[in-house]
Design a protein around this motif. Structure first.
Motif, PDB file in Angstrom:
ATOM      1  N   GLU A  25      54.142  82.448   8.675  1.00 29.21           N
ATOM      2  CA  GLU A  25      53.570  82.343   7.334  1.00 29.21           C
ATOM      3  C   GLU A  25      53.214  80.894   7.018  1.00 29.21           C
ATOM      4  O   GLU A  25      52.126  80.594   6.527  1.00 29.21           O
ATOM      5  CB  GLU A  25      54.547  82.874   6.288  1.00 29.21           C
ATOM      6  CG  GLU A  25      54.015  82.729   4.868  1.00 29.21           C
ATOM      7  CD  GLU A  25      55.020  83.105   3.816  1.00 29.21           C
ATOM      8  OE1 GLU A  25      54.604  83.660   2.784  1.00 29.21           O
ATOM      9  OE2 GLU A  25      56.226  82.835   4.001  1.00 29.21           O
ATOM     10  N   SER A  26      54.112  79.991   7.341  1.00 29.48           N
ATOM     11  CA  SER A  26      53.875  78.575   7.098  1.00 29.48           C
ATOM     12  C   SER A  26      52.703  78.069   7.944  1.00 29.48           C
ATOM     13  O   SER A  26      51.860  77.298   7.463  1.00 29.48           O
ATOM     14  CB  SER A  26      55.142  77.780   7.403  1.00 29.48           C
ATOM     15  OG  SER A  26      54.962  76.426   7.113  1.00 29.48           O
ATOM     16  N   LYS A  29      49.477  79.241   6.341  1.00 26.85           N
ATOM     17  CA  LYS A  29      49.189  78.591   5.054  1.00 26.85           C
ATOM     18  C   LYS A  29      48.853  77.118   5.220  1.00 26.85           C
ATOM     19  O   LYS A  29      48.071  76.567   4.450  1.00 26.85           O
ATOM     20  CB  LYS A  29      50.381  78.737   4.109  1.00 26.85           C
ATOM     21  CG  LYS A  29      50.533  80.131   3.557  1.00 26.85           C
ATOM     22  CD  LYS A  29      51.681  80.186   2.580  1.00 26.85           C
ATOM     23  CE  LYS A  29      51.785  81.550   1.937  1.00 26.85           C
ATOM     24  NZ  LYS A  29      52.909  81.617   0.988  1.00 26.85           N
ATOM     25  N   HIS A  30      49.454  76.450   6.210  1.00 21.73           N
ATOM     26  CA  HIS A  30      49.284  75.005   6.393  1.00 21.73           C
ATOM     27  C   HIS A  30      49.091  74.664   7.876  1.00 21.73           C
ATOM     28  O   HIS A  30      49.896  73.936   8.452  1.00 21.73           O
ATOM     29  CB  HIS A  30      50.502  74.257   5.844  1.00 21.73           C
ATOM     30  CG  HIS A  30      50.895  74.651   4.471  1.00 21.73           C
ATOM     31  ND1 HIS A  30      50.172  74.281   3.360  1.00 21.73           N
ATOM     32  CD2 HIS A  30      51.920  75.404   4.015  1.00 21.73           C
ATOM     33  CE1 HIS A  30      50.750  74.787   2.276  1.00 21.73           C
ATOM     34  NE2 HIS A  30      51.804  75.470   2.650  1.00 21.73           N
ATOM     35  N   SER A  50      42.042  76.502   7.874  1.00 16.05           N
ATOM     36  CA  SER A  50      43.065  76.678   6.847  1.00 16.05           C
ATOM     37  C   SER A  50      42.701  77.794   5.870  1.00 16.05           C
ATOM     38  O   SER A  50      43.572  78.503   5.381  1.00 16.05           O
ATOM     39  CB  SER A  50      43.265  75.386   6.061  1.00 16.05           C
ATOM     40  OG  SER A  50      43.753  74.373   6.890  1.00 16.05           O
TER      41      SER A  50
END
Length: 82
Positions: A25-26, A29-30, A50
């Protein structure tokens, strides 16, 4: 009588699967925080990536799949489009 383990000795595969899901997930997102490149990628390429990444966990399976039992193994399935 079953042998009792201290929490510090416990290696729960479901926890590892959860940590992997949070990491994915991280990453989605980034991605700029995880990607390294040799200068051939432009900043706009990273920004485009992104805004387009999507990661979804399709299924989490454990074995044995019983309540109040630490699973011996866990697996998660990410769809092929991730």
């Amino acid at each position: 009588m079953p042998e009792l383990f201290q929490m510090s000795m416990r290696q729960d595969p479901m926890v590892a699967a959860a940590e992997q899901i949070v990491l994915m997930e991280s990453l989605c997102k980034h991605p700029e925080e995880y990607l390294s490149y040799d200068g051939r990628c432009s900043d706009s390429s990273i920004k485009s990536l992104s805004s387009s990444l999507v990661c979804t966990v399709g299924e989490i399976s454990t074995w044995p799949s019983a309540s109040n039992v630490i699973p011996g193994q866990a697996s998660d399935e990410f769809p092929k489009s991730c």
